[in-house]
Design a protein around this motif. Sequence first.
Motif, PDB file in Angstrom:
ATOM      1  N   VAL A  98       0.776 -21.260  23.572  1.00 49.04           N
ATOM      2  CA  VAL A  98       1.222 -22.448  22.862  1.00 49.04           C
ATOM      3  C   VAL A  98       0.093 -22.914  21.964  1.00 49.04           C
ATOM      4  N   ASN A  99       0.413 -23.140  20.715  1.00 51.41           N
ATOM      5  CA  ASN A  99      -0.531 -23.716  19.758  1.00 51.41           C
ATOM      6  C   ASN A  99      -0.023 -25.100  19.393  1.00 51.41           C
ATOM      7  N   ASN A 100      -0.899 -26.091  19.486  1.00 55.55           N
ATOM      8  CA  ASN A 100      -0.547 -27.475  19.160  1.00 55.55           C
ATOM      9  C   ASN A 100      -1.416 -27.959  18.005  1.00 55.55           C
ATOM     10  N   TYR A 101      -0.792 -28.636  17.064  1.00 60.88           N
ATOM     11  CA  TYR A 101      -1.494 -29.187  15.914  1.00 60.88           C
ATOM     12  C   TYR A 101      -1.049 -30.634  15.726  1.00 60.88           C
ATOM     13  N   ALA A 102      -1.981 -31.481  15.353  1.00 64.15           N
ATOM     14  CA  ALA A 102      -1.644 -32.894  15.146  1.00 64.15           C
ATOM     15  C   ALA A 102      -2.519 -33.466  14.039  1.00 64.15           C
ATOM     16  N   ILE A 103      -1.925 -34.377  13.309  1.00 62.87           N
ATOM     17  CA  ILE A 103      -2.666 -35.109  12.286  1.00 62.87           C
ATOM     18  C   ILE A 103      -2.146 -36.544  12.291  1.00 62.87           C
ATOM     19  N   SER A 104      -3.035 -37.486  12.117  1.00 64.88           N
ATOM     20  CA  SER A 104      -2.597 -38.886  12.062  1.00 64.88           C
ATOM     21  C   SER A 104      -3.487 -39.662  11.107  1.00 64.88           C
ATOM     22  N   LEU A 105      -2.934 -40.749  10.628  1.00 69.86           N
ATOM     23  CA  LEU A 105      -3.637 -41.650   9.723  1.00 69.86           C
ATOM     24  C   LEU A 105      -3.437 -43.065  10.245  1.00 69.86           C
ATOM     25  N   ILE A 113      -2.319 -53.301  12.186  1.00 68.97           N
ATOM     26  CA  ILE A 113      -2.720 -51.903  12.010  1.00 68.97           C
ATOM     27  C   ILE A 113      -1.450 -51.064  11.972  1.00 68.97           C
ATOM     28  N   THR A 114      -1.437 -50.070  11.078  1.00 67.29           N
ATOM     29  CA  THR A 114      -0.318 -49.138  10.984  1.00 67.29           C
ATOM     30  C   THR A 114      -0.848 -47.730  11.218  1.00 67.29           C
ATOM     31  N   GLN A 115      -0.075 -46.938  11.966  1.00 73.67           N
ATOM     32  CA  GLN A 115      -0.468 -45.567  12.236  1.00 73.67           C
ATOM     33  C   GLN A 115       0.729 -44.650  11.991  1.00 73.67           C
ATOM     34  N   VAL A 116       0.486 -43.524  11.329  1.00 73.92           N
ATOM     35  CA  VAL A 116       1.497 -42.508  11.080  1.00 73.92           C
ATOM     36  C   VAL A 116       0.937 -41.194  11.604  1.00 73.92           C
ATOM     37  N   GLY A 117       1.788 -40.416  12.289  1.00 71.40           N
ATOM     38  CA  GLY A 117       1.308 -39.155  12.835  1.00 71.40           C
ATOM     39  C   GLY A 117       2.355 -38.064  12.774  1.00 71.40           C
ATOM     40  N   TYR A 118       1.880 -36.820  12.794  1.00 68.92           N
ATOM     41  CA  TYR A 118       2.742 -35.638  12.780  1.00 68.92           C
ATOM     42  C   TYR A 118       2.172 -34.638  13.771  1.00 68.92           C
ATOM     43  N   THR A 119       3.039 -34.025  14.581  1.00 67.77           N
ATOM     44  CA  THR A 119       2.602 -32.975  15.499  1.00 67.77           C
ATOM     45  C   THR A 119       3.489 -31.756  15.318  1.00 67.77           C
ATOM     46  N   PHE A 120       2.907 -30.602  15.546  1.00 70.35           N
ATOM     47  CA  PHE A 120       3.624 -29.331  15.505  1.00 70.35           C
ATOM     48  C   PHE A 120       3.166 -28.490  16.686  1.00 70.35           C
ATOM     49  N   SER A 121       4.116 -27.893  17.380  1.00 75.77           N
ATOM     50  CA  SER A 121       3.806 -27.036  18.521  1.00 75.77           C
ATOM     51  C   SER A 121       4.579 -25.742  18.363  1.00 75.77           C
ATOM     52  N   ASP A 122       3.896 -24.639  18.558  1.00 74.20           N
ATOM     53  CA  ASP A 122       4.478 -23.318  18.405  1.00 74.20           C
ATOM     54  C   ASP A 122       4.272 -22.576  19.719  1.00 74.20           C
TER      55      ASP A 122
END
Length: 187
Positions: free
Chosen positions: A1-8, A17-26
């Motif tokens: 399993v590969n997991n990737y995440a990015i957030s701002l 405070i505002t937070q936006v995030g994206y995750t991807f798992s393969d």
Amino acid sequence: VNNYAISLTQVSTPWSITQVGYTFSDGNGYMGTGNRKVRLDSGLEMDEFLPEQRHREAVGVRVAQWLPTNGSVQFSYRYYTDNWEIDSNTWQVQINQYVTDAILVRGEYRYYDQSSAYFVKDSYTGAEKYLTSASSLRAFNADLYGVKLIYAVKGSRDWDMEAKYERYTQSNDLEANIFLIGIRLPL
């Protein structure tokens, strides 16, 4: 399993405070539990068999707002999708309020709904490529209500005690009352 995440995370105002995030798992390989059985129309049982690839994506947003009563309110939303055709939405609101400098009360509500995986069926003959009896892969919605009390003790070693109660209900007849009592000590 590969997991990737990015957030701002962005300070929107001096009080929010505002937070936006994206995750991807393969994920690739065996996805079953190894112990789940599926009852066939004939009455026989077979081992569960799931696809060997699962690609998952989620995007979420959270806004936290300070309240002039020495508290805060947080709103969040998360959308999830995968190649098993499960889509879900999670909405949550959380309110935190200091009653004293040492006592924090937290209330929360979360709503969740999801669609079922494309291979989920009410009954199987045994000729299907994929078989599952997992209720977590079926369409359902759920509600969670909770309240938490945190008592913080300040001193040479700060520590706190907490007590929490949550009520969880799921549309496929799962219900739970969750109680938690804990002490958090620094190492």
